[in-house]
Scaffold this motif. Structure first.
Motif, PDB file in Angstrom:
ATOM      1  N   ARG A 190     -43.196   6.288  28.377  1.00  0.00           N
ATOM      2  CA  ARG A 190     -43.055   5.651  29.698  1.00  0.00           C
ATOM      3  C   ARG A 190     -42.150   6.481  30.597  1.00  0.00           C
ATOM      4  O   ARG A 190     -41.486   7.419  30.147  1.00  0.00           O
ATOM      5  CB  ARG A 190     -42.467   4.244  29.552  1.00  0.00           C
ATOM      6  N   ILE A 204     -39.297  -2.806  22.806  1.00  0.00           N
ATOM      7  CA  ILE A 204     -39.749  -3.503  24.016  1.00  0.00           C
ATOM      8  C   ILE A 204     -38.529  -4.128  24.689  1.00  0.00           C
ATOM      9  O   ILE A 204     -37.523  -4.406  24.037  1.00  0.00           O
ATOM     10  CB  ILE A 204     -40.794  -4.617  23.721  1.00  0.00           C
ATOM     11  N   ASP A 205     -38.628  -4.316  26.010  1.00  0.00           N
ATOM     12  CA  ASP A 205     -37.568  -4.987  26.745  1.00  0.00           C
ATOM     13  C   ASP A 205     -38.058  -6.371  27.140  1.00  0.00           C
ATOM     14  O   ASP A 205     -39.087  -6.502  27.810  1.00  0.00           O
ATOM     15  CB  ASP A 205     -37.199  -4.186  28.013  1.00  0.00           C
TER      16      ASP A 205
HETATM   17 ZN   LIG Z   1     -35.516  -0.908  26.010  1.00  0.00          ZN
END
Ligand SMILES: [Zn+2]
Length: 319
Positions: A190, A204-205
């Motif tokens: 990303r 993941i956030d």
């Molecule tokens: Zn993160």
């Protein structure tokens, strides 16, 4: 001697002879009667001994006893039928349910027992029903021993599977917000949100309000619980065994210590924005044998908030 006198003597002689005859006749008759009686008696005995249908009292008793034994053998045979059926059900369940589930092959049937050893020990004259029953009991015992070992193995696998099921990360680390999750950044390559340029996002956030509780996603041991100003910020890592580890980063505060044993649903900290973070969110990572994997594959999003809370409360009441 006169004529009359001679006749008289002849008469006497004849009378005497007749008397003699009749005595002999009586004797003879008695003899015949006796002989017939003896013959009848002998014939009776012979008849009794030779005729299989005739029963002396002792024979009748033996016959009754024999009949009782026959009934007992039949009952034994019936019981053996039942045992064999029950064992078959256990074998089928173990082979086609448990062992299938754990990827183990079906148990091999033990080598069938034959009547050879009984014939060797007792000779050919052993009652065939008894012989058959003995062989059936031997085969049944062999199958019970074999299945008992196989069931122990299945039980061991069941415990492993259960341990695996409680340990492998499988729930989202925070409760949904208004019924859903907002994933602000996915796993993989990303654009770096802080420094720019391509970078690999190792987890993941999940965006959440600051102070939102963060829960352990599986049972394990806390291997890292550290406070940092940069990078992951306040971060917790849990080793779940079986090669699985999870990381919870950018926490506002940490609720566990290094070495602490945690269970799925235990509080590990609260969502914050410590370290390299642009806003309050939970950075969540899952690794498998040292390789980063997509945490989305280790979360059961189909689980309702009620299910999730149930897991959490179950763990609390168990303590
Ligand atoms: Zn993160």
């Amino acid at each position: 001697m006169g004529k009359g006198k001679i006749i008289g003597r002849i008469r006497e002689f004849i009378k005497a002879e007749l008397n003699e005859l009749s005595r002999e006749a009586i004797l003879l008759r008695s003899g015949i009667v006796l002989a017939v009686s003896v013959l009848v008696a002998v014939a009776f005995v012979l008849y009794s001994v030779l005729n299989p249908k005739f029963e002396m009292p002792k024979t009748a008793a033996l016959r009754a006893e024999n009949s009782r034994w026959k009934t007992r053998m039949e009952m034994l045979g019936y019981k053996l039928d039942q045992c064999e059926e029950m064992l078959q059900a256990v074998e089928d369940r173990n082979n086609w349910v448990y062992r299938e589930m754990f990827g183990l092959g079906a148990v091999n049937d033990p080598v069938p027992v034959t009547e050879i050893k009984y014939i060797a020990r007792y000779g050919e004259n052993l009652d065939p029903d008894l012989l058959e029953t003995l062989v059936r009991i031997d085969n049944l015992s062999a199958r019970v021993v074999s299945q008992s070992k196989a069931l122990d193995q299945s039980a061991l696998f069941a415990r492993r599977v259960e341990a695996l099921a409680t340990s492998i990360p499988s729930i989202p680390p925070v409760l949904p917000r208004k019924g859903s999750y907002h994933i602000s950044s996915f796993f993989g390559s990303r654009e770096d949100p802080v420094y720019g340029g391509r970078s690999f996002h190792r987890g993941i956030d999940i965006s959440a309000k600051s102070g939102t509780p963060v829960y352990a996603t599986g049972e394990g041991t806390v291997t890292i619980a550290e406070r940092q100003r940069s990078g992951y910020g306040n971060m917790v890592m849990i080793d779940h065994g079986y090669g699985y580890k999870t990381r919870y980063a950018h926490l506002k505060d940490i609720a566990v210590e290094r070495g602490q044993h945690v269970r799925r649903g235990d509080l590990v900290g609260r969502v914050g924005r410590t370290g390299k973070a642009t806003g309050p969110h939970l950075h969540y990572e899952v690794s498998q044998k040292g390789r980063q994997v997509n945490p989305m594959n280790f979360m059961d999003f189909s689980m309702s908030i009620e299910d999730y809370r149930e897991i959490l409360s179950a763990h609390r009441t168990e303590k």
